[in-house]
Design a protein around this motif. Structure first.
Motif, PDB file in Angstrom:
ATOM      1  N   MET B   1       0.810  -1.219   0.000  1.00  0.00           N
ATOM      2  CA  MET B   1       0.000   0.000   0.000  1.00  0.00           C
ATOM      3  C   MET B   1       0.839   1.263   0.000  1.00  0.00           C
ATOM      4  O   MET B   1       0.332   2.365   0.023  1.00  0.00           O
ATOM      5  CB  MET B   1      -0.904   0.027   1.257  1.00  0.00           C
ATOM      6  CG  MET B   1      -1.961  -1.061   1.263  1.00  0.00           C
ATOM      7  SD  MET B   1      -3.012  -1.022  -0.183  1.00  0.00           S
ATOM      8  CE  MET B   1      -2.665  -2.636  -0.863  1.00  0.00           C
ATOM      9  N   PRO B   4       1.340   4.553  -4.289  1.00  0.00           N
ATOM     10  CA  PRO B   4      -0.013   5.024  -4.593  1.00  0.00           C
ATOM     11  C   PRO B   4      -0.493   4.599  -5.974  1.00  0.00           C
ATOM     12  O   PRO B   4      -1.682   4.483  -6.188  1.00  0.00           O
ATOM     13  CB  PRO B   4       0.113   6.543  -4.504  1.00  0.00           C
ATOM     14  CG  PRO B   4       1.557   6.828  -4.718  1.00  0.00           C
ATOM     15  CD  PRO B   4       2.310   5.643  -4.223  1.00  0.00           C
ATOM     16  N   GLY B 197      -4.804   2.767  -2.577  1.00  0.00           N
ATOM     17  CA  GLY B 197      -4.040   2.138  -3.652  1.00  0.00           C
ATOM     18  C   GLY B 197      -4.909   1.441  -4.686  1.00  0.00           C
ATOM     19  O   GLY B 197      -4.935   1.851  -5.852  1.00  0.00           O
TER      20      GLY B 197
END
Lengths: 331, 278
Positions: B1, B4, B197
């Motif tokens: 995560m 991005p 994400g």
């Protein structure tokens, strides 16, 4: 071995399944009607005001009395819920209302062009279903082979091309450059071929991609290894076992495709200047002719949900596993 | 995560980065952001002595029926097409995150009701939903953005909710609950950031579909009005001179197709089949 089901045990799950499918049909049709009604009649924009806005070009305009009279004639003075229920009742009875734009019964307007659209959509499906099945079967013959590597990304590529541009390109090449088919507005079979292909290509692209994946997945199943190990020819393993297992989900998807084809007629009929429900919808949306838009949306929902109902009802006949109680498939 | 944009850094084919696709998007983005600097000519300047000229060095995309430079019109059209697309994406994004969070936060009956509605809408072609919204709101670029954005909410909301559910079941969220934090605070400060994400990766993919829908609806005549250029309406007006001037429809269409294919390439994970049937 589990005990054989008695007759009653076998009937009830199937009956429940059939009833649930009919319920789903009703839900989809009612959902489209509700969505269309809410958007077209319940939002603040007043249909009569919109209509008068379109009709009165130039000086004059309408008096409040005229507006009130029109509101009464179209039943717009009744409470919303009464109209919602009343209009649905009339739709069920075959009364589709009167067009704001032309003042003609919507039923006549739809009836005049619906056969054109159904012919186009039917022809597109007749092209799309065999084409995508064939393409997927050829591509997935050997996972990782040359053909597979060459063709595997083609469907995604075609799906990304704007459908209206694809139609124009086909028209450009086959009508204007090669002169194989008449340009726009052609009638009969010759005029139907190109629009049907243009409508079928994007739809087959999506179908092929999913079917290809399904075929690739089934090939990795242990039973395929077993069959090959027992010495069965690959052609027989592939066509009789892999394809058979992979084609069942294809059937469900084919039902969903009907929705894509119906929506696609909107673009295709505009590109090829064919009269039909799609083009009627385009012009009705532009002038906010609410009764026509609502009727076409509900008609589309009935055809779409009806096709899926038929396919769902065929399922237990095609896949014996579904008929077995406790298989979980009927849940 | 921590990354991005996982989709942007991983190519569709065997981990290679999609440089060509990123280059196309970079050029299109530059054209959309500063069309005045990129375009060689005024997109609205008519010159009747130069009507319907075929593509040449002077006019790379040729000229239209009023002698306007098509290349400049396509560049200025990028602004109209892509800004409407981004606006639609913003609508879709905002509404879906709200629905996803509400369903995930309130759970129970609200979750079931919201998802039942989403599931039924998911079964309908998004073009139909867009057309109903345009019929209700009227035409114009802003209404078109709302129509296309709202039509892609069902698919988006499903993923958002699934993400909220996934993150909510992780130990650190449970721990935050154990510490006595309010559910709303947990949701906004702990769950929401971790769904970023996957949702942004989906947004890149969804933008391809949205740009396609925007141009299709503009082609039907619901968006930007001529003489202002937009990709869909450029192709629609080019149809009038279809038999003689192939470049009027083919070249703007090719640019649109290139951008959509590039968006797919950047946003798509390997072997993912098409989601849109239209």
């Amino acid at each position: 071995m589990t005990k054989q089901p008695t007759g009653a045990d076998a009937v009830w799950p199937v009956l429940g399944y059939v009833l649930r499918r009919f319920g789903y049909f009703a839900v989809v049709v009612l959902a489209v009607y509700t969505l269309a009604f809410l958007l077209l009649y319940a939002l603040p924009s007043d249909p009569v005001a919109v209509m008068l806005d379109r009709r009165s070009s130039g000086a004059g305009g309408s008096t409040p009395e005229q507006i009130a009279e029109l509101r009464e004639r179209y039943g717009l003075d009744e409470p919303l819920l009464v109209r919602y229920a009343g209009m649905f009742g009339r739709l069920l009875g075959g009364d589709l209302g009167v067009s704001f734009q032309s003042g003609q019964p919507v039923r006549d307007a739809l009836g005049a062009v619906a056969p054109n659209t159904l012919a186009l959509a039917g022809a597109a499906l007749l092209i799309a279903l065999p084409l995508s099945a064939l393409l997927a079967l050829v591509t997935s013959w050997r996972a990782g082979g040359v053909v597979h590597r060459l063709l595997v990304n083609v469907p995604a590529f075609i799906a990304a091309i704007p459908a209206f541009w694809l139609g124009l390109l086909l028209l450009q090449v086959f009508s204007f450059s090669l002169r194989w088919v008449p340009p726009a507005g052609g009638t009969g079979l010759a005029g139907l071929v190109l629009p049907a292909v243009a409508l079928a290509l994007p739809v087959s692209a999506a179908l092929t991609a999913v079917l290809m994946r399904s075929l690739d997945d089934v090939q990795r199943a242990p039973f395929v290894t077993l069959l090959s190990a027992r010495g069965l020819r690959w052609r027989r393993v592939y066509l009789a076992h892999v394809a058979r297992n992979a084609l069942l989900p294809f059937l469900t998807l084919a039902g969903l495709t009907v929705g894509g084809v119906m929506a696609g007629t909107v673009i295709t009929e505009t590109v090829f200047s064919r009269s039909g429900l799609g083009r009627l919808l385009v012009s009705s949306v532009e002038v906010q002719d609410a009764p026509v838009v609502l009727a076409i949306a509900v008609f589309g929902a009935v055809v779409f949900a009806g096709m899926n109902l038929v396919i769902d009802l065929l399922y237990p006949l095609l896949d014996p596993r579904i008929r077995r109680p406790g298989s979980g498939v009927l849940a | 995560m921590s990354r991005p944009f996982p989709a942007l850094t991983r190519g569709a084919c065997g981990g290679r980065r999609p440089w060509a696709a990123l280059a196309i998007l970079g050029v299109a983005g530059a054209a959309a952001a500063l069309p005045g600097l990129v375009a060689p000519r005024d997109p609205l300047a008519e010159d009747v002595s130069r009507r319907l000229l075929a593509p040449s060095l002077h006019h790379p995309f040729g000229t239209d029926e009023l002698g306007r430079d098509l290349f400049s019109r396509v560049i200025h059209g990028a602004q109209a097409s892509l800004s409407t697309g981004l606006l639609a994406l913003a609508f879709a994004f905002g509404v879906s995150v709200l629905i996803g969070l509400l369903a995930g936060y309130l759970g129970g009956a609200v979750d079931r009701a919201l998802m039942a509605v989403v599931d039924v809408l998911l079964a309908l072609p998004s073009l139909l939903i867009s057309l109903l919204i345009v019929a209700s709101l009227g035409t114009g670029p802003l209404n078109l953005a709302v129509a296309v954005g709202l039509a892609s909410v069902p698919a988006f909301a499903r993923v958002t909710r699934a993400e909220v559910m996934r993150v909510s079941s992780q130990p650190f969220v449970e721990a935050a609950g154990g510490f006595g934090l309010a559910r709303r605070r947990i949701l906004v400060r702990h769950v929401l950031p971790h769904t970023r994400g996957p949702i942004t990766a989906l947004a890149a993919l969804e933008l391809a579909t949205i740009v396609l829908s925007v141009s299709a609806l503009s082609f039907l005549g619901y968006g930007t009005r001529p003489p202002d250029p937009e990709w869909g309406n450029l192709i629609a007006t080019g149809r009038d001179h279809f038999a003689t001037a192939w470049w009027l429809t083919s070249l703007p269409g090719a640019v649109l197709a290139a951008v959509v294919v590039a968006l797919h390439r950047v946003g798509r994970s390997p072997g993912d089949p098409g989601t849109s049937l239209v």
